[in-house]
Design a protein around this motif. Sequence first.
Motif, mmCIF file in Angstrom:
data_model
loop_
_atom_site.group_PDB
_atom_site.id
_atom_site.type_symbol
_atom_site.label_atom_id
_atom_site.label_comp_id
_atom_site.label_asym_id
_atom_site.label_seq_id
_atom_site.Cartn_x
_atom_site.Cartn_y
_atom_site.Cartn_z
ATOM 1 N N THR A 77 0.833 -1.202 0.000
ATOM 2 C CA THR A 77 0.000 0.000 0.000
ATOM 3 C C THR A 77 0.867 1.251 0.000
ATOM 4 O O THR A 77 1.950 1.261 0.569
ATOM 5 N N GLU B 116 -1.599 4.131 4.481
ATOM 6 C CA GLU B 116 -2.645 3.548 5.304
ATOM 7 C C GLU B 116 -3.123 4.551 6.330
ATOM 8 O O GLU B 116 -2.377 4.933 7.244
ATOM 9 N N TRP B 117 -4.361 5.028 6.181
ATOM 10 C CA TRP B 117 -4.931 5.922 7.186
ATOM 11 C C TRP B 117 -5.072 5.162 8.490
ATOM 12 O O TRP B 117 -5.456 4.008 8.483
ATOM 13 N N GLY B 118 -4.723 5.805 9.580
ATOM 14 C CA GLY B 118 -4.905 5.159 10.869
ATOM 15 C C GLY B 118 -3.625 4.559 11.417
ATOM 16 O O GLY B 118 -3.557 4.273 12.601
ATOM 17 N N ASP B 119 -2.626 4.379 10.562
ATOM 18 C CA ASP B 119 -1.360 3.894 11.112
ATOM 19 C C ASP B 119 -0.738 5.020 11.940
ATOM 20 O O ASP B 119 -0.553 6.130 11.445
ATOM 21 N N PRO B 120 -0.419 4.749 13.225
ATOM 22 C CA PRO B 120 0.022 5.847 14.103
ATOM 23 C C PRO B 120 1.317 6.529 13.643
ATOM 24 O O PRO B 120 1.430 7.750 13.748
ATOM 25 N N TRP C 59 4.013 2.022 21.244
ATOM 26 C CA TRP C 59 2.815 2.170 22.071
ATOM 27 C C TRP C 59 1.607 1.496 21.453
ATOM 28 O O TRP C 59 0.761 0.953 22.145
ATOM 29 N N TRP C 60 1.489 1.570 20.129
ATOM 30 C CA TRP C 60 0.290 1.042 19.479
ATOM 31 C C TRP C 60 0.670 0.026 18.414
ATOM 32 O O TRP C 60 1.794 0.021 17.926
ATOM 33 N N SER C 61 -0.285 -0.811 18.044
ATOM 34 C CA SER C 61 -0.034 -1.721 16.928
ATOM 35 C C SER C 61 0.034 -0.876 15.660
ATOM 36 O O SER C 61 -0.657 0.118 15.524
ATOM 37 N N SER C 62 0.930 -1.268 14.768
ATOM 38 C CA SER C 62 1.218 -0.424 13.620
ATOM 39 C C SER C 62 1.672 -1.264 12.446
ATOM 40 O O SER C 62 2.176 -2.374 12.617
ATOM 41 N N LEU C 63 1.475 -0.711 11.254
ATOM 42 C CA LEU C 63 1.987 -1.389 10.058
ATOM 43 C C LEU C 63 3.497 -1.180 9.977
ATOM 44 O O LEU C 63 4.248 -2.045 9.532
ATOM 45 N N HIS C 64 3.934 -0.010 10.459
ATOM 46 C CA HIS C 64 5.354 0.333 10.439
ATOM 47 C C HIS C 64 6.086 -0.514 11.484
ATOM 48 O O HIS C 64 5.603 -0.687 12.598
#
Lengths: 248, 54, 152
Positions: free
Chosen positions: A121, A124-128, A180-185
């Motif tokens: 992609t 991705e919207w929403g990836d922190p 801190w958060w789940s992420s694609l990165h």
Amino acid sequence: MWTFFHKLASPPHFYDISARFIPWFAVLGLLLIGYGTVAGLFFAPADYQQGDAFRIIYVHVPAAYLSMMAYSIMAVSAAIGLIWRMKLAHAVAAGAAPLGAWFTFLALATGSIWGRPMWGTWWEWGDPRLTSELIMLFLYFGYMALRAAIDDTTKADKASAVLALVGAVNIPIIHFSVEWWSSLHQGPTLVREGGPAIEPAMLYPLLAMIFGFTFFFGALLLARVRTEVLSREHRARWVRNMMMGESA
Amino acid sequence: MTEMFAMGNYGAYVWSSFGLTAIVMLACVAQARSRQRTVYQQIETRLKAMESAE
Amino acid sequence: MTPRKQRMLAVGLAGAGVVIATVLTLRAFEENMMFFVDISEVVQGNAPADRNFRVGGLVVQNSVEREPGQLEVKFTLTDTKNNLDVYYAGILPDLFREGQGIIAHGRLDANGVFVADTVLAKHDENYMPPEVADSLAKHAAEKAAATAVNQE
């Protein structure tokens, strides 16, 4: 030590001293970037997962690092300017903003180009991590727009400094977003417990690029701050003497 | 040689990233220079105006 | 208090206020900050039933089923505790392979199968040449074999 800083804070001295650093920074930066580019593209081995696509790291990581570095410089200078009423500090903040915006744009763009073949992609919207870096780009735009909107330099300095300081809360969020958060990165490769998770043959060109970008940025920042100082001090005697001396 | 530049099918992505980086860096330099020129010119015009007023 | 110290205090207090406000806001949005949901959460029924969401996990070895010449693919995702079957019809990213971490976007159907409309691949933060990865895997396998022997 303190006298050195006090002298440096005086505009004519800064204008004089900074001119000597620019060529050195530029040459060092270009040498390191030259080595890093050639070594990164042709001599570093391909990655076990990503193959040759991983080479985008050599422009993406330095750009992302500088985008945050520029913001930190901007925020710290803004604080110094507010607290000590130091005009040079405000000039540094104003000079760092457009450079930071360019490097943020570059980090987002190269990340997008890297994400397409690897993640599947462009964005991705929403990836922190992606979102917080995009917010930083808007913070830079807001800072520059605010400065441009206020004619009185002292008022522009104060208002934009407050914006820069409020936005600084985004810097730790960008860095720690992937923890801190789940992420694609993925998580951090260089700054992590247990040392960098990258092969030395891949690491050295990356370090060269990071330092090369930093020197290049340093030269540009000094050049921009000098212009900023000149435009703020245009009524001062030293500017007049200098310009007259040059044209004579 | 061609293989070296092909980057194992990722050539388009790798080269466009590096190309874009070069463009942005040149843009940074160009922008800083043009701003410097503008400020120089503004000050020079002012000084000339002052001189002719004297 | 000197004016300078007052300004320092003002900047400090304002900064602390911004940090506290941000922490509270992020806390409030904690759930929405999660880019994807864990498999165990989904299996326990803690995932939204009526809307799309993202789920993240590892592709189970030998679980990928695909008819030759077809885009449709079925595979199982795991978080090493629970498994989730995924159905997807579309082009997979280059990094999609068994054992890889992936993120799928879609929703659960009536049979508890996750029907994905997007599949993204995650990669880790380690960078090394293939030979090093191979030898690391070999060492890990040898070590595992040695422990198995010792335990017998």
